[in-house]
Design a protein around this motif. Structure first.
Motif, PDB file in Angstrom:
ATOM      1  N   PHE A   1       0.871  -1.165   0.000  1.00  0.00           N
ATOM      2  CA  PHE A   1       0.000   0.000   0.000  1.00  0.00           C
ATOM      3  C   PHE A   1       0.913   1.221   0.000  1.00  0.00           C
ATOM      4  CE2 PHE A   1      -2.726   3.331   1.658  1.00  0.00           C
ATOM      5  CZ  PHE A   1      -3.942   3.068   1.027  1.00  0.00           C
ATOM      6  N   PRO A   2       1.216   1.795  -1.179  1.00  0.00           N
ATOM      7  CA  PRO A   2       2.164   2.911  -1.273  1.00  0.00           C
ATOM      8  C   PRO A   2       1.667   4.185  -0.585  1.00  0.00           C
ATOM      9  CG  PRO A   2       1.874   1.858  -3.407  1.00  0.00           C
ATOM     10  CD  PRO A   2       0.796   1.330  -2.507  1.00  0.00           C
ATOM     11  N   VAL A   3       2.639   4.896   0.021  1.00  0.00           N
ATOM     12  CA  VAL A   3       2.364   6.157   0.708  1.00  0.00           C
ATOM     13  C   VAL A   3       3.494   7.121   0.366  1.00  0.00           C
ATOM     14  CG1 VAL A   3       1.968   7.274   2.941  1.00  0.00           C
ATOM     15  CG2 VAL A   3       1.308   4.867   2.625  1.00  0.00           C
ATOM     16  N   LEU A   4       3.151   8.385   0.189  1.00  0.00           N
ATOM     17  CA  LEU A   4       4.141   9.426  -0.068  1.00  0.00           C
ATOM     18  C   LEU A   4       4.036  10.472   1.042  1.00  0.00           C
ATOM     19  CD1 LEU A   4       6.263  10.589  -2.027  1.00  0.00           C
ATOM     20  CD2 LEU A   4       4.381  11.792  -3.167  1.00  0.00           C
ATOM     21  N   CYS A   5       5.167  10.722   1.728  1.00  0.00           N
ATOM     22  CA  CYS A   5       5.197  11.711   2.816  1.00  0.00           C
ATOM     23  C   CYS A   5       6.088  12.879   2.450  1.00  0.00           C
ATOM     24  CB  CYS A   5       5.743  11.077   4.090  1.00  0.00           C
ATOM     25  SG  CYS A   5       4.601   9.986   4.930  1.00  0.00           S
TER      26      CYS A   5
ATOM     27  N   ASP B   1      -2.318  -5.292   4.590  1.00  0.00           N
ATOM     28  CA  ASP B   1      -1.506  -4.442   3.722  1.00  0.00           C
ATOM     29  C   ASP B   1      -0.219  -4.009   4.418  1.00  0.00           C
ATOM     30  OD1 ASP B   1      -3.309  -4.503   1.647  1.00  0.00           O
ATOM     31  OD2 ASP B   1      -4.041  -2.448   1.924  1.00  0.00           O
ATOM     32  N   VAL B   2       0.832  -3.863   3.614  1.00  0.00           N
ATOM     33  CA  VAL B   2       2.116  -3.355   4.081  1.00  0.00           C
ATOM     34  C   VAL B   2       2.265  -1.925   3.561  1.00  0.00           C
ATOM     35  CG1 VAL B   2       4.626  -3.635   3.975  1.00  0.00           C
ATOM     36  CG2 VAL B   2       3.138  -5.665   4.071  1.00  0.00           C
ATOM     37  N   LEU B   3       2.379  -0.970   4.465  1.00  0.00           N
ATOM     38  CA  LEU B   3       2.594   0.413   4.059  1.00  0.00           C
ATOM     39  C   LEU B   3       4.014   0.533   3.522  1.00  0.00           C
ATOM     40  CD1 LEU B   3       1.021   2.322   7.099  1.00  0.00           C
ATOM     41  CD2 LEU B   3      -0.097   1.558   4.982  1.00  0.00           C
ATOM     42  N   VAL B   4       4.145   0.970   2.277  1.00  0.00           N
ATOM     43  CA  VAL B   4       5.448   1.148   1.633  1.00  0.00           C
ATOM     44  C   VAL B   4       5.589   2.645   1.385  1.00  0.00           C
ATOM     45  CG1 VAL B   4       6.934   0.512  -0.284  1.00  0.00           C
ATOM     46  CG2 VAL B   4       5.289  -1.147   0.607  1.00  0.00           C
ATOM     47  N   VAL B   5       6.464   3.276   2.177  1.00  0.00           N
ATOM     48  CA  VAL B   5       6.466   4.725   2.288  1.00  0.00           C
ATOM     49  C   VAL B   5       7.730   5.355   1.708  1.00  0.00           C
ATOM     50  CG1 VAL B   5       6.226   6.650   3.899  1.00  0.00           C
ATOM     51  CG2 VAL B   5       5.159   4.438   4.424  1.00  0.00           C
ATOM     52  N   ALA B   6       7.522   6.265   0.763  1.00  0.00           N
ATOM     53  CA  ALA B   6       8.605   7.085   0.232  1.00  0.00           C
ATOM     54  C   ALA B   6       8.496   8.459   0.871  1.00  0.00           C
ATOM     55  CB  ALA B   6       8.502   7.189  -1.288  1.00  0.00           C
ATOM     56  N   THR B   7       9.629   8.994   1.300  1.00  0.00           N
ATOM     57  CA  THR B   7       9.657  10.358   1.810  1.00  0.00           C
ATOM     58  C   THR B   7      10.300  11.228   0.730  1.00  0.00           C
ATOM     59  OG1 THR B   7      11.768   9.976   2.932  1.00  0.00           O
ATOM     60  CG2 THR B   7       9.761   9.596   4.202  1.00  0.00           C
ATOM     61  N   THR B   8       9.962  12.490   0.734  1.00  0.00           N
ATOM     62  CA  THR B   8      10.363  13.345  -0.392  1.00  0.00           C
ATOM     63  C   THR B   8      11.637  14.131  -0.150  1.00  0.00           C
ATOM     64  OG1 THR B   8       8.955  15.127   0.412  1.00  0.00           O
ATOM     65  CG2 THR B   8       7.987  13.585  -1.186  1.00  0.00           C
TER      66      THR B   8
ATOM     67  N   GLY C   1       1.581  15.134  -0.324  1.00  0.00           N
ATOM     68  CA  GLY C   1       1.692  13.721   0.052  1.00  0.00           C
ATOM     69  C   GLY C   1       0.475  12.979  -0.437  1.00  0.00           C
ATOM     70  N   GLY C   2       0.345  11.722  -0.043  1.00  0.00           N
ATOM     71  CA  GLY C   2      -0.824  10.972  -0.440  1.00  0.00           C
ATOM     72  C   GLY C   2      -0.607   9.474  -0.434  1.00  0.00           C
ATOM     73  N   THR C   3      -1.572   8.786  -1.013  1.00  0.00           N
ATOM     74  CA  THR C   3      -1.505   7.329  -1.149  1.00  0.00           C
ATOM     75  C   THR C   3      -1.602   6.995  -2.639  1.00  0.00           C
ATOM     76  OG1 THR C   3      -3.883   7.168  -0.751  1.00  0.00           O
ATOM     77  CG2 THR C   3      -2.430   6.835   1.152  1.00  0.00           C
ATOM     78  N   PRO C   4      -0.507   7.222  -3.367  1.00  0.00           N
ATOM     79  CA  PRO C   4      -0.517   6.989  -4.820  1.00  0.00           C
ATOM     80  C   PRO C   4      -0.580   5.499  -5.137  1.00  0.00           C
ATOM     81  CG  PRO C   4       1.705   7.432  -4.081  1.00  0.00           C
ATOM     82  CD  PRO C   4       0.811   7.618  -2.881  1.00  0.00           C
TER      83      PRO C   4
ATOM     84  N   SER D   1      10.080  -0.047  -8.708  1.00  0.00           N
ATOM     85  CA  SER D   1       8.745   0.520  -8.548  1.00  0.00           C
ATOM     86  C   SER D   1       7.911  -0.424  -7.689  1.00  0.00           C
ATOM     87  CB  SER D   1       8.063   0.675  -9.910  1.00  0.00           C
ATOM     88  OG  SER D   1       8.717   1.651 -10.674  1.00  0.00           O
ATOM     89  N   VAL D   2       7.163   0.161  -6.772  1.00  0.00           N
ATOM     90  CA  VAL D   2       6.280  -0.616  -5.901  1.00  0.00           C
ATOM     91  C   VAL D   2       4.864  -0.132  -6.166  1.00  0.00           C
ATOM     92  CG1 VAL D   2       5.747  -1.315  -3.549  1.00  0.00           C
ATOM     93  CG2 VAL D   2       8.112  -0.722  -4.166  1.00  0.00           C
ATOM     94  N   ARG D   3       4.026  -1.039  -6.673  1.00  0.00           N
ATOM     95  CA  ARG D   3       2.642  -0.698  -7.000  1.00  0.00           C
ATOM     96  C   ARG D   3       1.684  -1.293  -5.974  1.00  0.00           C
ATOM     97  NH1 ARG D   3       5.521  -2.110 -11.180  1.00  0.00           N
ATOM     98  NH2 ARG D   3       5.911  -0.629 -12.844  1.00  0.00           N
TER      99      ARG D   3
END
Length: 193
Positions: free
Chosen positions: A29-33, A52-59, A120-123, A132-134
């Motif tokens: 479950f992708p997340v962007l912070c 779900d596994v939160l897969v988080v990219a920080t900017t 941010g968001g949940t792309p 890439s993680v979808r």
């Protein structure tokens, strides 16, 4: 699993378990912070589905502790499968007691803000290094590292991974019986080295 998948999907080696024994296995479950803001992590805990596994990219590259005891307790209560974050976490001594699987790039005590104006968001997709993680991709990780398998390839890769484990068990039995790895793998050198 990485080799069974054709050597694809390895996430950067800097991502490590936040505490000994953490393992993760579930759909991404992708997340962007945004830098230094963890509002979208709080939101993602309730947007994601159990398992779900939160897969988080920080900017950004600044160090912050985006995740800690409170979010681990919230995610565990929701039945989520784990967290993989290319950023920092804190409260690592407590995270192991909570028992929610956490993988991160670093440990950092520096706190975050929660500003709804920062984005941010949940792309549907985030990128970690070259991978890439979808949403829905299989995320698997242990002490050795993390791998992401495209959802469309999951059944095939799981079967290939099991076949590989079975083959390795046979090789180990043969090694214990006196065979050499050189002979078993047909490598040059044999006994003439």
């Amino acid at each position: 699993m990485h080799e069974a998948a054709g050597r694809i999907g390895a996430l950067p080696a800097r991502l490590r378990p936040a505490y000994p024994g953490a393992i993760v296995d579930g759909p991404a479950f992708p997340v962007l912070c945004p830098v230094g803001d963890n509002l979208w992590l709080h939101r993602a805990v309730y947007a994601a589905s159990p398992g779900d596994v939160l897969v988080v990219a920080t900017t950004g590259t600044d160090e912050f502790g985006y995740w800690g005891e409170i979010l681990s307790e919230a995610a565990k209560a929701r039945g989520l499968g784990g967290l993989v974050i290319d950023g920092g976490v804190r409260d690592t001594e407590v995270l192991g007691r909570v028992g929610f699987p956490v993988f991160s790039a670093l440990t950092c005590l520096r706190g975050t803000i929660k500003n709804p104006e920062l984005g941010g968001g949940t792309p549907l997709e985030v990128v970690f290094g070259e991978t890439s993680v979808r949403r829905g991709d299989l995320v698997v990780g242990d002490l050795d590292g993390l791998v992401v398998i495209p959802a469309a390839d999951e059944a095939q890769v799981l079967a290939a991974s099991q076949a590989r484990e079975d083959k390795e068990a046979t090789i180990i039995a043969e090694l214990r019986a006196g065979a050499t790895s050189l002979d078993l793998y047909g490598m040059p050198g044999g006994h003439d080295f």
